[in-house]
Design an enzyme around this catalytic site. Structure first.
Site, PDB file in Angstrom:
ATOM      1  N   LEU A  32      -5.236   0.676   1.006  1.00 49.62           N
ATOM      2  CA  LEU A  32      -4.977  -0.759   1.011  1.00 49.62           C
ATOM      3  C   LEU A  32      -4.334  -1.158  -0.305  1.00 49.62           C
ATOM      4  O   LEU A  32      -4.554  -0.518  -1.335  1.00 49.62           O
ATOM      5  CB  LEU A  32      -6.286  -1.547   1.182  1.00 49.62           C
ATOM      6  CG  LEU A  32      -7.050  -1.398   2.498  1.00 49.62           C
ATOM      7  CD1 LEU A  32      -8.372  -2.149   2.424  1.00 49.62           C
ATOM      8  CD2 LEU A  32      -6.221  -1.887   3.676  1.00 49.62           C
ATOM      9  N   ASP A  33      -3.552  -2.249  -0.290  1.00 52.69           N
ATOM     10  CA  ASP A  33      -3.005  -2.799  -1.525  1.00 52.69           C
ATOM     11  C   ASP A  33      -4.134  -3.225  -2.454  1.00 52.69           C
ATOM     12  O   ASP A  33      -5.249  -3.506  -2.015  1.00 52.69           O
ATOM     13  CB  ASP A  33      -2.136  -4.029  -1.229  1.00 52.69           C
ATOM     14  CG  ASP A  33      -0.849  -3.682  -0.505  1.00 52.69           C
ATOM     15  OD1 ASP A  33      -0.484  -2.494  -0.486  1.00 52.69           O
ATOM     16  OD2 ASP A  33      -0.226  -4.603   0.044  1.00 52.69           O
ATOM     17  N   ARG A  34      -3.819  -3.323  -3.727  1.00 49.09           N
ATOM     18  CA  ARG A  34      -4.811  -3.688  -4.726  1.00 49.09           C
ATOM     19  C   ARG A  34      -5.579  -4.960  -4.363  1.00 49.09           C
ATOM     20  O   ARG A  34      -6.809  -5.003  -4.409  1.00 49.09           O
ATOM     21  CB  ARG A  34      -4.136  -3.893  -6.087  1.00 49.09           C
ATOM     22  CG  ARG A  34      -5.101  -4.371  -7.180  1.00 49.09           C
ATOM     23  CD  ARG A  34      -4.368  -5.186  -8.233  1.00 49.09           C
ATOM     24  NE  ARG A  34      -3.442  -4.377  -8.976  1.00 49.09           N
ATOM     25  CZ  ARG A  34      -3.782  -3.667 -10.063  1.00 49.09           C
ATOM     26  NH1 ARG A  34      -5.036  -3.668 -10.499  1.00 49.09           N
ATOM     27  NH2 ARG A  34      -2.888  -2.951 -10.696  1.00 49.09           N
TER      28      ARG A  34
END
Length: 301
Positions: free
Chosen positions: A135-137
């Site tokens: 997942l993105d940050r």
């Protein structure tokens, strides 16, 4: 730490041991490690070479060799929320603000680093996490992580379309009655030289299914399912519809929420270690998103 995997040869499987193992998700590197780094391959409890001819019903036991240590990955003692764990993989509930894997510039507190610290605390320093669904940050939620290279390779053999990831997003604006469900089928590509993406004619195919769960004045709670996995896909597609996410100034506006209001709350995937039986995991959204929605209901945000 070595790992043991047991498989039964079916009539339709390759006749030789090497191709059989490759078909079942064991990489060439894994076979080499088993041969040269304290592993072994057994057929009906006898050690065999990869050229050995198999028969239906044979029992194959693969004992992995030891993975090389990667000194770039540093253990972190910050907490990690384990939702599911077995000997082959884990599912982690990643908080917003934490990378899935270390980057060149931030290498000390990603999910991978926290799992290295977690393994060390359990006396399993030789385990090496391999992120399978990242997942993105600033997106929170469920992340699947293999405990070793073999686990990662076996998951990689599964088609991406068989992994079901669902998200909740809080977006700006309201949907018309005839737009409460839909499929966004618009190509996504780079916009300029930075990280920003956009719907562009020569982009890569991208499909996102969505349905609106609830609406209040000026805001909507949406469930989304990724049918492809492009960078920033949900953020780009929602902005394309005119409904950018709260907390996402890259694709929308500065609205005061601290991060993009996006959470992976549902994960379903085939388990390659249990005759392809599927695992399903579902969680509540994190506190910050629940509080944001409540404030929007109360017209306090």
């Amino acid at each position: 730490m070595t790992s043991l995997f047991k498989l039964i040869v079916q009539e339709r499987d390759p006749k030789k041991l090497g191709p059989f193992l490759l078909k079942n998700g064991f990489s060439h590197q894994a076979l080499n490690n088993a041969k040269h780094h304290h592993g072994m391959i057994l057929v009906n409890h006898k050690r065999r070479y990869t050229s050995f001819n198999l028969r239906a019903g044979d029992e194959v036991i693969f004992i992995s060799g030891e993975e090389k240590k990667n000194d770039f990955f540093k253990p972190s003692n910050n907490p990690v929320s384990i939702v599911l764990e077995n000997k082959n993989y884990l599912v982690v509930n990643k908080p917003a603000g934490v990378l899935s894997i270390p980057s060149r510039y931030e290498d000390d507190d990603a999910v991978v680093n926290r799992l290295l610290g977690y393994f060390a605390q359990k006396g399993q320093k030789n385990l090496k996490p391999h992120v399978i669904t990242r997942l993105d940050r600033d997106t929170s939620g469920l992340v699947l992580v293999g405990k070793n290279a073999i686990s990662h390779a076996r998951f990689s053999k599964i088609g991406k379309e068989k992994f079901v990831k669902k998200y909740h997003a809080i977006v700006h604006g309201n949907f018309a009655p005839n737009e409460l469900t839909g499929l966004i089928d618009q190509p996504i590509g780079k916009k300029g030289s930075g990280v920003k993406r956009a719907v562009v004619a020569d982009g890569k195919d991208a499909q996102t299914a969505y349905r609106v769960l609830d609406q209040v004045t000026g805001a909507s709670l949406v469930e989304l399912r990724l049918l492809t996995g492009r960078t920033h896909q949900i953020r780009v597609h929602m902005a394309y519809l005119g409904h950018p996410l709260y907390g996402d100034p890259l694709y929308g506006i500065q609205d005061g929420f601290s991060r993009q209001a996006l959470n992976c709350f549902y994960l379903n995937f085939p388990d390659p270690f249990s005759q392809q039986k599927c695992k399903t995991i579902e969680l509540n959204d994190p506190k910050d998103m629940q509080e944001l929605w409540q404030k929007l209901i109360n017209k306090e945000f």
